[in-house]
Write an enzyme that holds these catalytic residues in place. Structure first.
Site, PDB file in Angstrom:
ATOM      1  CG  HIS A  98     -13.600   0.626   3.753  1.00  0.00           C
ATOM      2  ND1 HIS A  98     -12.771   0.020   2.848  1.00  0.00           N
ATOM      3  CD2 HIS A  98     -12.906   0.683   4.904  1.00  0.00           C
ATOM      4  CE1 HIS A  98     -11.618  -0.265   3.431  1.00  0.00           C
ATOM      5  NE2 HIS A  98     -11.668   0.131   4.683  1.00  0.00           N
TER       6      HIS A  98
ATOM      7  CG  HIS B  37      -3.730  -3.016  -3.075  1.00  0.00           C
ATOM      8  ND1 HIS B  37      -4.801  -3.776  -2.693  1.00  0.00           N
ATOM      9  CD2 HIS B  37      -2.682  -3.864  -3.152  1.00  0.00           C
ATOM     10  CE1 HIS B  37      -4.415  -5.037  -2.538  1.00  0.00           C
ATOM     11  NE2 HIS B  37      -3.142  -5.116  -2.829  1.00  0.00           N
TER      12      HIS B  37
ATOM     13  CE1 TYR C 249      -3.163  -2.991   0.872  1.00  0.00           C
ATOM     14  CE2 TYR C 249      -4.528  -1.026   0.930  1.00  0.00           C
ATOM     15  CZ  TYR C 249      -4.406  -2.395   0.844  1.00  0.00           C
ATOM     16  OH  TYR C 249      -5.537  -3.155   0.722  1.00  0.00           O
TER      17      TYR C 249
ATOM     18  CG  HIS D 258     -10.576  -3.824   7.088  1.00  0.00           C
ATOM     19  ND1 HIS D 258      -9.914  -3.369   8.196  1.00  0.00           N
ATOM     20  CD2 HIS D 258     -10.466  -2.849   6.156  1.00  0.00           C
ATOM     21  CE1 HIS D 258      -9.417  -2.163   7.945  1.00  0.00           C
ATOM     22  NE2 HIS D 258      -9.741  -1.833   6.723  1.00  0.00           N
TER      23      HIS D 258
ATOM     24  CG  HIS E 176      -6.154  -4.658  -5.951  1.00  0.00           C
ATOM     25  ND1 HIS E 176      -7.017  -4.065  -5.068  1.00  0.00           N
ATOM     26  CD2 HIS E 176      -6.674  -5.859  -6.238  1.00  0.00           C
ATOM     27  CE1 HIS E 176      -8.005  -4.900  -4.830  1.00  0.00           C
ATOM     28  NE2 HIS E 176      -7.825  -5.990  -5.524  1.00  0.00           N
ATOM     29  CG  HIS E 177      -7.400  -0.150  -3.887  1.00  0.00           C
ATOM     30  ND1 HIS E 177      -7.421  -1.188  -2.996  1.00  0.00           N
ATOM     31  CD2 HIS E 177      -6.909   0.908  -3.194  1.00  0.00           C
ATOM     32  CE1 HIS E 177      -6.953  -0.781  -1.833  1.00  0.00           C
ATOM     33  NE2 HIS E 177      -6.620   0.481  -1.922  1.00  0.00           N
TER      34      HIS E 177
ATOM     35  CG  MET F  24     -12.318  -0.236   9.245  1.00  0.00           C
ATOM     36  SD  MET F  24     -11.575   1.027   8.204  1.00  0.00           S
ATOM     37  CE  MET F  24      -9.999   1.211   9.031  1.00  0.00           C
TER      38      MET F  24
END
Ligand SMILES: *[C@@H]1O[C@H](CO)[C@@H](O)[C@H](O)[C@H]1NC(C)=O
Ligand SMILES: *[C@@H]1O[C@H](CO)[C@@H](O)[C@H](O)[C@H]1NC(C)=O
Ligand SMILES: *[C@@H]1O[C@H](CO)[C@@H](O)[C@H](O)[C@H]1NC(C)=O
Length: 579
Positions: A393, A311, A206, A395, A238-239, A468
């Site tokens: 969002h 990411h 990240y 996890h 990835h993002h 989260m």
């Protein structure tokens, strides 16, 4: 061979159209294979019909399916191939096991076009979104898991498929969430926010880079964000997310500063950069705002610092490469009617987000209560906001997410529902119809977790193994409110665990039971540690956290001066309804 095909051709119940005349315009596309080379899917939506076109680097058969969870079992599948003579065989199938899927009695996928060009096979097929057939899956808004496969040979018989081996996979797509208004005005200008990342050998990194928001020479409106992917590096990214911060972060100090997450020098100040403006995922598209609204930059209260998170995925452990991908900001000086606002709903990242181990579908919820919203609206002299986009969002344990909306005790249509949430595919989606939120409304973000593979309690936290439960919304007009959330109160949990009297212990800096005696003085963490979770306890716990007292967060920025309430206020408030 020719006579064999002539024979089966008669029984093959499909219509075949030639490739050339049917180049419809597709609005969406994505590579399904991770290397982004072999399997290219395009699609478009016309009312209640969805049309796909798969272009695959093979002259053998091609398969595509809509799966409940990424697995083949339970998938609605279409398979097809084009013979050397140019005949196409295409079937609607269903997989009830991990073996050749059976051909449906009712053939609901319509082949519209097909062909081969020497290296590639393409199949274009359509179907209705909703089919009343137990062997077809309804295509819904939210995350859809699609599966794909191909083989380098045609089958010997039109209905007999050979095993595809390793040339298969699954990925998440949002098939129905159409970005709005992609037409850009003539005066649009762009700024690129790019990384300079020397690719590390690690598989998962990240990467964070800070950007001082440039001097635009006055107030401007950002009207879109688009991904900028360095050619050849598409498979690595990835993002990418863009955040603003709750605390005031010195933009000059951190402009161009880059760090990997968990690096020792990662600036403490950046931990407050949690308000997500943009979430882009591989296979996703840009974020385009409706014509009425833009995200204000360069104005007096506007963000001065952005933090970009990328990411990177490097399964082949490549090194010696520098990546310069990032996000493109599209902006205009022709200001639109409204400034966009953004707000975080759901639950605070705190130890009061508690998920018992071994849960199949444990539901938690955070509520944005009317008094908080009302205050924020009054301050702006507005009666309502219009929600135009949502980003969910959680996890790794998150499976479903929902944003509920309640007015005068009546539940309105959910603002967004994702029954197939995928940790690896979280992106901002534009709502197809904007939703009005009025003074007095409740907004509830509900998260469903699966912790069947865990032995210990999962708490709220920053790592992906902690949890989260956020729902970010984009709305107009803007308000100063940035966080409207709630968490179950500690005392409420203690009650659920059997405490009859609770107090705040200064020594523990936490709530602890006084009665019954055997629980006295033990913090919730201690109590949870020694619990034997059974279905009953789990249920009681879930109910209590849905119906018990909550602590609310109603904040502009992180500084208490600007907060409507302090963070941890004890309130006696129950969600407007609990299911
Ligand atoms: C065949 O089609 C693919 C995918 O559309 C394309 O990339 C390729 O260049 C085409 N090959 C030839 C020989 O036309
Ligand atoms: C929860 O996850 C486990 C393990 O991944 C899986 O077998 C199970 O089907 C899931 N349960 C639900 C309700 O999704
Ligand atoms: C909920 O909060 C109210 C007000 O602080 C308090 O009187 C009440 O005892 C609390 N209930 C529980 C179950 O903790």
């Amino acid at each position: 061979m020719a006579s064999f095909w002539a024979r089966v051709w008669i029984v093959a119940a499909v219509t075949v159209t030639l490739a050339t005349c049917l180049e419809g315009k597709f609005t969406h596309s994505a590579y399904l294979d991770p290397a982004r080379e072999k399997y290219f899917l395009q699609w478009r939506l016309d009312a209640d019909t969805i049309t796909f076109r798969a272009s695959v680097a093979t002259l053998g058969y091609v398969g595509f399916g809509i799966s409940p969870n990424g697995d083949m079992i339970g998938s609605d599948i279409v398979t097809g191939f084009v013979t050397d003579h140019g005949d196409t065989f295409c079937y609607d199938r269903y997989a009830s096991a991990r073996t050749t899927p059976t051909i449906d009695a009712s053939q609901d996928w319509r082949l519209e076009a097909s062909g081969e060009n020497g290296t590639h096979t393409f199949l274009q097929f359509s179907r209705n979104l909703v089919l009343c057939d137990s062997t077809d899956r309804t295509i819904k808004a939210g995350t859809t898991r699609v599966i794909w496969a191909y083989h380098n040979q045609d089958p010997q018989h039109d209905t007999a498929l050979m095993y595809h081996g390793e040339t298969r996979g699954a990925r998440s797509l949002m098939l129905l969430d159409v970005p709005q208004n992609r037409e850009m005005p003539d005066d649009v200008q762009t700024i690129d926010l790019l990384n300079t990342y020397s690719v590390m050998k690690k598989q998962t990194v990240y990467w964070y880079r800070g950007f001082k928001v440039p001097d635009f020479g006055g107030k401007r409106h950002i009207i879109a964000f688009e991904p900028v992917l360095q050619p050849g590096h598409e498979g690595m990214i990835h993002h990418m997310d863009l955040y603003t911060c709750l605390k005031d972060v010195d933009p000059d100090m951190y402009d161009g500063v880059q760090h990997a997450r968990h690096s020792r020098d990662f600036p403490e100040d950046w931990h407050s950069c949690k308000i997500r403006l943009v979430a882009w995922e591989v296979g996703g598209e840009g974020i385009y705002y409706p014509e009425k609204a833009g995200l204000s930059v360069g104005g007096p209260d506007d963000p001065t610092f952005f933090l970009m998170e990328t990411h990177y995925n490097n399964p082949q452990h490549k090194t010696g490469i520098v990546d310069r991908s990032g996000l493109r900001v599209l902006y205009t000086s022709e200001l639109r009617q409204h400034d966009l606002g953004y707000m975080q709903l759901g639950m605070e990242v705190a130890r009061t987000l508690i998920i018992p181990p071994g849960s199949q579908a444990f539901v938690t919820a955070g509520t944005c209560y009317p008094d908080c919203l009302e205050k924020a609206m009054e301050e702006e002299s507005i009666e309502k906001i219009h929600v135009i986009g949502v980003h969910f969002h959680t996890h790794l344990a998150g499976r479903k997410m929902k944003m509920r909306h309640v007015r005068n005790g009546v539940e309105l249509p959910w603002i967004r529902n994702d029954g197939n949430f995928d940790f690896n595919f979280q992106q901002t989606v534009s709502l197809q119809k904007e939703v009005e939120v009025l003074k007095g409304d409740y907004l509830i973000v509900e998260c469903t977790y699966n912790t069947t593979d865990r032995r210990k309690v999962t708490y709220g936290g920053l790592s992906t193994e902690e949890e989260m439960c956020f729902g970010h919304i984009l709305h107009y007009p803007n308000m100063k409110l940035r966080r409207c959330k709630s968490n179950p109160h500690k005392a409420s949990y203690l009650t659920a665990l059997g405490a009859t009297e609770v107090t705040f212990s200064a020594a523990e800096n936490d709530y602890v039971p006084i009665q019954p005696r055997h629980m006295a003085g033990k913090t919730i963490q201690k109590l949870l540690h020694s619990i034997d979770w059974d279905e009953n306890t789990r249920q009681t716990f879930q109910t209590q956290q849905r119906t018990g007292n909550t602590s609310v967060t109603c904040m502009k920025k992180d500084t208490s001066v600007e907060a409507y309430h302090q963070g941890d206020i004890e309130v006696c408030r129950k969600p407007p309804f609990a299911t």
